[in-house]
Design a protein around this motif. Structure first.
Motif, short mmCIF file in Angstrom:
data_model
loop_
_atom_site.label_atom_id
_atom_site.label_comp_id
_atom_site.label_asym_id
_atom_site.label_seq_id
_atom_site.Cartn_x
_atom_site.Cartn_y
_atom_site.Cartn_z
N ARG A 1 -4.94 -6.70 -3.91
CA ARG A 1 -6.17 -7.32 -3.27
C ARG A 1 -6.01 -9.01 -3.57
O ARG A 1 -6.33 -9.89 -2.79
CB ARG A 1 -7.47 -6.98 -3.75
CG ARG A 1 -8.73 -7.59 -3.38
CD ARG A 1 -9.95 -7.00 -3.87
NE ARG A 1 -10.99 -7.67 -3.91
CZ ARG A 1 -11.76 -8.85 -4.28
NH1 ARG A 1 -11.00 -9.17 -5.38
NH2 ARG A 1 -12.84 -9.19 -4.03
N TYR B 1 -6.33 -11.34 -0.69
CA TYR B 1 -7.67 -12.05 -0.35
C TYR B 1 -7.76 -13.24 -1.16
O TYR B 1 -8.15 -14.17 -0.59
CB TYR B 1 -8.52 -10.92 -1.07
CG TYR B 1 -10.05 -11.52 -1.23
CD1 TYR B 1 -10.87 -12.13 -0.09
CD2 TYR B 1 -10.55 -11.33 -2.40
CE1 TYR B 1 -11.94 -12.59 -0.47
CE2 TYR B 1 -11.80 -11.89 -2.43
CZ TYR B 1 -12.49 -12.43 -1.62
OH TYR B 1 -13.78 -13.03 -2.02
N SER C 1 -10.92 -12.38 3.18
CA SER C 1 -11.55 -10.98 3.23
C SER C 1 -10.97 -10.06 4.24
O SER C 1 -10.94 -8.72 4.34
CB SER C 1 -13.16 -11.13 3.67
OG SER C 1 -13.63 -9.77 3.16
N ASN D 1 -9.42 -6.44 2.69
CA ASN D 1 -10.43 -5.41 2.76
C ASN D 1 -9.72 -3.90 2.43
O ASN D 1 -10.31 -3.40 1.71
CB ASN D 1 -10.99 -5.26 4.18
CG ASN D 1 -12.42 -4.71 3.99
OD1 ASN D 1 -13.45 -5.35 3.52
ND2 ASN D 1 -12.48 -3.41 4.28
N ASP E 1 -9.32 -3.43 -0.94
CA ASP E 1 -10.71 -3.70 -1.74
C ASP E 1 -11.30 -2.25 -1.66
O ASP E 1 -12.22 -1.86 -2.71
CB ASP E 1 -11.58 -4.71 -0.99
CG ASP E 1 -12.38 -5.49 -1.97
OD1 ASP E 1 -12.52 -5.17 -3.19
OD2 ASP E 1 -13.25 -6.42 -1.53
N ASN F 1 -18.52 -7.50 3.18
CA ASN F 1 -17.31 -8.17 2.55
C ASN F 1 -17.09 -9.42 3.04
O ASN F 1 -16.64 -10.23 2.11
CB ASN F 1 -15.98 -7.08 2.75
CG ASN F 1 -15.28 -7.41 1.22
OD1 ASN F 1 -15.68 -7.53 0.40
ND2 ASN F 1 -14.06 -6.87 1.53
#
Length: 300
Positions: A86, A90, A130, A134, A137, A176
């Motif tokens: 992540r 991200y 994001s 995602n 996540d 998110n």
């Protein structure tokens, strides 16, 4: 004004050598992965408190004690491999793209660089990050909440795909993205602005560790205030059972939480979130700034 004077006023945060997009993303990703390796246990505790009223009643200390006692100390690092993926996607994008986004939003001179433009640049970078992060996540959130033995990331991914298909990896994408926009907008705008205040008050340079530390710590507090409700909604959406759908979307989740549990529930886990954001933001940004310095670039 001469051409030379104009060039002096331009916000050339890169200094003598202009960082490439890949350099900025790479440095941001490196800072993020190093940081999350140490901070991840706080994220596990925060997530457990958000999804369970039982853990919520125990508080941070009680939750740590229960997890360590029932599942072992290693359980505090559940999902850390998903967290690394992540952060590599991200956070590398939301930090690495901030400076290019500032330029895109017209932050080219001190006169045109406003707080709102910084917030917009941070929000745009956060939204892009994001979208990329995602899936990891979702896996991270599910792995952190699983009790018992440490789950496998491949096993978790296979189960999710079998139950919900590719769409399962984008569960909670709406909340998110909103969370990422508010989080990164607040983080980068407050950090950028706080640095100016610290420099003016103390006379220290932007590259000073003290300046960076104080600015990052301030940003971490304001992030917690603005992001907590979005974080709660995102966690609830992502942690829904693989074979059931409790909430239809972010708005439905928000309405049900407020109706069934009260509006203050949106800020449940505030202290754990702050305990995570404060060191995460500080370590992440300081490492990022130091890496920029090693590359011969000026501070943000």
């Amino acid at each position: 004004m001469s051409i030379n004077q104009r060039q002096t006023n331009v916000l050339a945060t890169a200094g003598a050598m202009s960082p490439s997009l890949f350099q900025q993303i790479g440095m941001a990703g490196t800072a993020a992965v190093i940081t999350v390796s140490f901070i991840h246990p706080i994220d596990v505790v925060k997530t457990r408190i958000q999804v369970s009223s039982e853990y919520g009643a125990l508080g941070m200390g009680g939750t740590v004690k229960k997890i360590a006692g029932a599942e072992g100390v290693s359980a505090l690092w559940k999902g850390v491999n998903a967290a690394w993926l992540r952060e590599s996607s991200y956070t590398s994008l939301r930090l690495g793209l901030y400076e290019p986004c500032k330029v895109a939003f017209g932050c080219t001179t001190p006169e045109t660089t406003t707080f709102l433009k910084k917030f917009a640049a941070g929000s745009a970078a956060g939204a892009i990050g994001s979208l990329a992060g995602n899936p990891f996540d979702v896996l991270k959130t599910k792995m952190m909440t699983m009790e018992g033995k440490v789950p496998s990331i491949t096993g978790t991914a296979k189960e999710l795909f079998a139950m919900q298909g590719i769409g399962g990896f984008y569960r909670g994408i709406d909340s998110n993205i909103l969370r990422a926009m508010v989080l990164n907008g607040t983080k980068m705008a407050c950090y950028d602005t706080a640095k100016g205040v610290v420099v003016n008050v103390t006379g220290l340079s932007k590259s000073s560790l003290i300046t960076q530390f104080l600015s990052a710590a301030s940003a971490g507090f304001f992030m917690t205030c603005t992001v907590s409700p979005f974080d709660m909604i995102r966690t609830r959406l992502m942690n829904q059972p693989s074979d059931a759908k409790i909430y239809n979307n972010a708005i439905d989740c928000f309405a049900k939480i407020v109706k069934n549990e009260g509006p203050l529930t949106l800020w449940r886990g505030f202290i754990p979130i702050w305990s995570r954001f404060a060191p995460t933001t500080t370590i992440q940004l300081v490492i990022f700034e130091q890496l920029r310095g090693l590359m011969g670039m000026k501070a943000l």
